[in-house]
Design an enzyme around this catalytic site. Structure first.
Site, PDB file in Angstrom:
ATOM      1  N   GLY A   1       0.837  -1.202   0.000  1.00 37.33           N
ATOM      2  CA  GLY A   1       0.000   0.000   0.000  1.00 37.33           C
ATOM      3  C   GLY A   1       0.866   1.244   0.000  1.00 37.33           C
ATOM      4  O   GLY A   1       0.515   2.280   0.582  1.00 37.33           O
TER       5      GLY A   1
ATOM      6  N   ALA B   1       1.608   3.489  -2.091  1.00 37.17           N
ATOM      7  CA  ALA B   1       1.142   4.753  -2.668  1.00 37.17           C
ATOM      8  C   ALA B   1      -0.013   5.342  -1.868  1.00 37.17           C
ATOM      9  O   ALA B   1      -0.489   6.438  -2.164  1.00 37.17           O
ATOM     10  CB  ALA B   1       0.721   4.540  -4.121  1.00 37.17           C
ATOM     11  N   GLY B   2      -0.472   4.614  -0.861  1.00 34.84           N
ATOM     12  CA  GLY B   2      -1.552   5.119  -0.018  1.00 34.84           C
ATOM     13  C   GLY B   2      -1.009   6.120   0.990  1.00 34.84           C
ATOM     14  O   GLY B   2       0.195   6.396   1.041  1.00 34.84           O
TER      15      GLY B   2
ATOM     16  N   GLY C   1       1.333   4.503   3.736  1.00 31.96           N
ATOM     17  CA  GLY C   1       2.531   4.016   3.034  1.00 31.96           C
ATOM     18  C   GLY C   1       3.462   5.161   2.675  1.00 31.96           C
ATOM     19  O   GLY C   1       4.689   5.091   2.873  1.00 31.96           O
TER      20      GLY C   1
ATOM     21  N   ARG D   1     -18.869  -5.904   8.592  1.00 25.84           N
ATOM     22  CA  ARG D   1     -17.532  -6.271   9.064  1.00 25.84           C
ATOM     23  C   ARG D   1     -17.053  -7.587   8.419  1.00 25.84           C
ATOM     24  O   ARG D   1     -15.909  -7.725   8.022  1.00 25.84           O
ATOM     25  CB  ARG D   1     -17.563  -6.418  10.589  1.00 25.84           C
ATOM     26  CG  ARG D   1     -16.195  -6.340  11.212  1.00 25.84           C
ATOM     27  CD  ARG D   1     -16.295  -6.260  12.728  1.00 25.84           C
ATOM     28  NE  ARG D   1     -14.977  -6.340  13.312  1.00 25.84           N
ATOM     29  CZ  ARG D   1     -14.159  -5.306  13.445  1.00 25.84           C
ATOM     30  NH1 ARG D   1     -14.529  -4.115  13.051  1.00 25.84           N
ATOM     31  NH2 ARG D   1     -12.962  -5.470  13.966  1.00 25.84           N
TER      32      ARG D   1
ATOM     33  N   GLY E   1      -2.972  -2.656   8.074  1.00 27.19           N
ATOM     34  CA  GLY E   1      -4.274  -2.635   7.394  1.00 27.19           C
ATOM     35  C   GLY E   1      -5.335  -3.310   8.239  1.00 27.19           C
ATOM     36  O   GLY E   1      -5.127  -4.399   8.778  1.00 27.19           O
TER      37      GLY E   1
ATOM     38  N   ASP F   1      -2.376   2.666  19.449  1.00 25.97           N
ATOM     39  CA  ASP F   1      -3.238   2.750  20.636  1.00 25.97           C
ATOM     40  C   ASP F   1      -2.382   3.045  21.866  1.00 25.97           C
ATOM     41  O   ASP F   1      -2.752   3.855  22.723  1.00 25.97           O
ATOM     42  CB  ASP F   1      -4.004   1.440  20.798  1.00 25.97           C
ATOM     43  CG  ASP F   1      -4.666   1.029  19.495  1.00 25.97           C
ATOM     44  OD1 ASP F   1      -5.625   1.695  19.091  1.00 25.97           O
ATOM     45  OD2 ASP F   1      -4.182   0.077  18.852  1.00 25.97           O
TER      46      ASP F   1
ATOM     47  N   HIS G   1      -7.275  -4.214  18.024  1.00 32.58           N
ATOM     48  CA  HIS G   1      -7.184  -2.817  17.572  1.00 32.58           C
ATOM     49  C   HIS G   1      -8.576  -2.403  17.078  1.00 32.58           C
ATOM     50  O   HIS G   1      -8.867  -2.389  15.880  1.00 32.58           O
ATOM     51  CB  HIS G   1      -6.143  -2.659  16.450  1.00 32.58           C
ATOM     52  CG  HIS G   1      -6.192  -1.284  15.846  1.00 32.58           C
ATOM     53  ND1 HIS G   1      -5.787  -0.163  16.524  1.00 32.58           N
ATOM     54  CD2 HIS G   1      -6.643  -0.844  14.646  1.00 32.58           C
ATOM     55  CE1 HIS G   1      -5.976   0.901  15.766  1.00 32.58           C
ATOM     56  NE2 HIS G   1      -6.504   0.511  14.622  1.00 32.58           N
TER      57      HIS G   1
HETATM   58  P1  NAD Z   1      -5.194   4.372   1.684  1.00 34.29           P
HETATM   59  O1  NAD Z   1      -6.502   3.980   1.051  1.00 34.29           O
HETATM   60  O2  NAD Z   1      -4.688   5.759   1.561  1.00 34.29           O
HETATM   61  O3  NAD Z   1      -4.045   3.415   1.123  1.00 34.29           O
HETATM   62  C1  NAD Z   1      -4.190   2.038   1.005  1.00 34.29           C
HETATM   63  C2  NAD Z   1      -3.336   1.614  -0.165  1.00 34.29           C
HETATM   64  O4  NAD Z   1      -3.301   0.185  -0.186  1.00 34.29           O
HETATM   65  C3  NAD Z   1      -3.889   2.062  -1.525  1.00 34.29           C
HETATM   66  O5  NAD Z   1      -2.889   2.782  -2.232  1.00 34.29           O
HETATM   67  C4  NAD Z   1      -4.244   0.756  -2.215  1.00 34.29           C
HETATM   68  O6  NAD Z   1      -4.024   0.808  -3.612  1.00 34.29           O
HETATM   69  C5  NAD Z   1      -3.279  -0.202  -1.519  1.00 34.29           C
HETATM   70  N1  NAD Z   1      -3.655  -1.614  -1.621  1.00 34.29           N
HETATM   71  C6  NAD Z   1      -4.888  -2.165  -1.585  1.00 34.29           C
HETATM   72  N2  NAD Z   1      -4.800  -3.497  -1.767  1.00 34.29           N
HETATM   73  C7  NAD Z   1      -3.499  -3.794  -1.886  1.00 34.29           C
HETATM   74  C8  NAD Z   1      -2.782  -5.001  -2.111  1.00 34.29           C
HETATM   75  N3  NAD Z   1      -3.406  -6.163  -2.264  1.00 34.29           N
HETATM   76  N4  NAD Z   1      -1.441  -4.939  -2.204  1.00 34.29           N
HETATM   77  C9  NAD Z   1      -0.791  -3.766  -2.079  1.00 34.29           C
HETATM   78  N5  NAD Z   1      -1.414  -2.581  -1.885  1.00 34.29           N
HETATM   79  C10 NAD Z   1      -2.752  -2.596  -1.794  1.00 34.29           C
HETATM   80  O7  NAD Z   1      -5.324   3.934   3.218  1.00 34.29           O
HETATM   81  P2  NAD Z   1      -4.397   4.367   4.444  1.00 34.29           P
HETATM   82  O8  NAD Z   1      -4.954   5.589   5.064  1.00 34.29           O
HETATM   83  O9  NAD Z   1      -2.975   4.341   4.021  1.00 34.29           O
HETATM   84  O10 NAD Z   1      -4.714   3.164   5.447  1.00 34.29           O
HETATM   85  C11 NAD Z   1      -4.250   1.856   5.178  1.00 34.29           C
HETATM   86  C12 NAD Z   1      -4.859   0.876   6.162  1.00 34.29           C
HETATM   87  O11 NAD Z   1      -4.395   1.139   7.480  1.00 34.29           O
HETATM   88  C13 NAD Z   1      -6.398   0.897   6.257  1.00 34.29           C
HETATM   89  O12 NAD Z   1      -6.838  -0.451   6.361  1.00 34.29           O
HETATM   90  C14 NAD Z   1      -6.653   1.627   7.561  1.00 34.29           C
HETATM   91  O13 NAD Z   1      -7.898   1.258   8.121  1.00 34.29           O
HETATM   92  C15 NAD Z   1      -5.509   1.086   8.379  1.00 34.29           C
HETATM   93  N6  NAD Z   1      -5.155   1.823   9.609  1.00 34.29           N
HETATM   94  C16 NAD Z   1      -4.705   1.054  10.622  1.00 34.29           C
HETATM   95  C17 NAD Z   1      -4.307   1.667  11.798  1.00 34.29           C
HETATM   96  C18 NAD Z   1      -3.784   0.819  12.932  1.00 34.29           C
HETATM   97  O14 NAD Z   1      -3.438   1.372  14.000  1.00 34.29           O
HETATM   98  N7  NAD Z   1      -3.695  -0.499  12.792  1.00 34.29           N
HETATM   99  C19 NAD Z   1      -4.377   3.057  11.916  1.00 34.29           C
HETATM  100  C20 NAD Z   1      -4.825   3.813  10.842  1.00 34.29           C
HETATM  101  C21 NAD Z   1      -5.212   3.169   9.679  1.00 34.29           C
HETATM  102  C1  LMR Z   2      -7.206   4.127  13.719  1.00 36.42           C
HETATM  103  O1  LMR Z   2      -7.087   3.557  14.810  1.00 36.42           O
HETATM  104  O2  LMR Z   2      -6.919   5.313  13.536  1.00 36.42           O
HETATM  105  C2  LMR Z   2      -7.753   3.364  12.548  1.00 36.42           C
HETATM  106  O3  LMR Z   2      -7.672   1.984  12.763  1.00 36.42           O
HETATM  107  C3  LMR Z   2      -9.143   3.822  12.265  1.00 36.42           C
HETATM  108  C4  LMR Z   2      -9.710   3.249  10.998  1.00 36.42           C
HETATM  109  O4  LMR Z   2     -10.843   2.704  11.067  1.00 36.42           O
HETATM  110  O5  LMR Z   2      -9.060   3.327   9.947  1.00 36.42           O
END
Ligand code: NAD
Ligand code: LMR
Length: 328
Positions: free
Chosen positions: A12, A14-15, A18, A99, A131, A160, A188
């Site tokens: 991810g 480019a997200g 990432g 979910r 993710g 957290d 989480h």
């Molecule tokens: P985003 O949508 O900006 O980026 C996600 C990226 O993943 C996109 O560029 C997409 O093309 C890419 N992607 C999707 N499927 C893929 C695959 N199979 N292989 C490689 N890349 C792939 O999202 P974000 O804001 O960067 O968030 C990413 C994830 O992190 C989300 O699931 C979000 O809920 C999670 N998150 C987790 C926490 C935590 O504490 N665990 C905190 C915040 C966000």
């Molecule tokens: C966070 O804790 O900020 C994220 O897991 C929230 C979310 O649902 O992307």
């Protein structure tokens, strides 16, 4: 400077998270100032061009520790020789998605990535899943990597943990470094249990410095719902704090924490009654590249109840991905 170049694979890439992670990883945030790194950026084909742009910017930053940066849309090549996997890319929940739908959609991502790690990563591979739903995605990846020790697959609870430190430092007017023995248990998700029962601030029990009411009615819900609050206030989910925490998690796992506790989502060994194998938040310490769940803590009935609620949610998630045929 060691001659070894360590490969870090970021999915991810480019997200948002990432992008925020890649530049600090290239600057040495995981291995420190004496180890050169190779960044492998994995994206889906639709985002390959954006990933190429990230790689261009990384090159343009002339990081002294960055030996090379490569982009991929195939996990098998992206994880070749990887010592660190930052599994950030995931499908976000969209309108009308339950979910269980999210778990099923993400299973399609984390199963193949686990298999690619199994077949191609370096022997010292360590994985943190960011993710969401991070704990269960980590479980899916681990189940698809039978040749990699299951304890190498972890989930991010450090955001957290850091959120809890921030809240407590602000409330008590202390420095985050003065806070010891804080932990976030469970999933989480909003069911998590941020636990102050063992916490010391400058050597004084935290629960002598804050009221029980503030702890239960303000602190716990604030930390547990902080992700949703950030989405509401900032207009988008946490990005830089998530990236920073993921880097903290991996740096501490590799380089050690000494006696300092951190929170990591790790496969349960049955500690504290958490069913074996569930990827659950625990207080851990890290030494010589390995984490240890802090043993023998007294758990009050309140703590046991809170942990049970979150563990039950993890159990249900495991059942859902089993029912969907994503794990056996
Ligand atoms: P985003 O949508 O900006 O980026 C996600 C990226 O993943 C996109 O560029 C997409 O093309 C890419 N992607 C999707 N499927 C893929 C695959 N199979 N292989 C490689 N890349 C792939 O999202 P974000 O804001 O960067 O968030 C990413 C994830 O992190 C989300 O699931 C979000 O809920 C999670 N998150 C987790 C926490 C935590 O504490 N665990 C905190 C915040 C966000
Ligand atoms: C966070 O804790 O900020 C994220 O897991 C929230 C979310 O649902 O992307």
């Amino acid at each position: 400077m060691t001659s070894d170049v360590k490969t870090i694979t970021i999915t991810g890439a480019a997200g948002q998270i990432g992008y925020a992670t890649a530049f600090r990883a290239a600057a040495g945030a995981i291995y420190g100032a004496n180890t050169r790194v190779r960044l492998n950026l994995l994206e889906i084909p639709e985002a390959a061009q954006a990933a190429a742009g990230v790689a261009m910017e990384l090159t343009d930053s002339a990081f002294p520790l960055l030996s090379e940066v490569n982009t991929f849309d195939d996990p098998n090549t992206a994880f070749e020789g990887a010592s660190v996997g930052l599994l950030i890319g995931a499908r976000p929940r969209t309108k009308g998605m339950e979910r269980a739908d999210l778990l099923a959609a993400n299973g399609q991502i984390f199963g193949p990535q686990g298999a690619a790690i199994n077949d191609h990563a370096a022997d010292d591979i360590r994985v943190v899943v960011v993710g969401n739903p991070a704990n269960t995605n980590a479980l899916i990846a681990a189940k698809h990597a039978p040749d990699v020790p299951a304890e190498r697959f972890t989930a991010l609870m450090r955001l957290d943990h850091n959120r809890g430190l921030g809240q407590l430092a602000t409330k008590t007017g202390s420095a985050v470094n003065d806070i010891e023995k804080f932990a976030v248990w469970g999933n989480h998700s909003a069911s998590q249990f941020p636990d102050l029962a063992h916490t010391l601030i400058g050597g004084t029990p935290a629960l002598e410095l804050v009221s029980e009411d503030w702890y239960r009615e303000t602190f716990i819900p604030t930390v547990a719902n902080r992700g949703a609050e950030i989405i509401q206030i900032r207009g988008g989910s946490s990005v830089a704090s998530a990236a920073s925490s993921a880097l903290d998690h991996m740096r501490d796992w590799i380089n050690g924490t000494g006696e300092r506790w951190v929170s990591m989502g790790v496969p349960s060994d049955g500690s504290y009654g958490v069913p074996e194998g569930l990827i659950c938040g625990f207080p851990v310490t890290c030494t010589n590249g390995e984490y240890t769940i802090v043993p023998d803590l007294d758990m009050s009935p309140f703590a046991c109840d809170r942990l049970d609620v979150s563990v039950n949610e993890l159990r249900e998630e495991r059942e859902a991905v089993r029912d969907a045929g994503l794990i056996s």
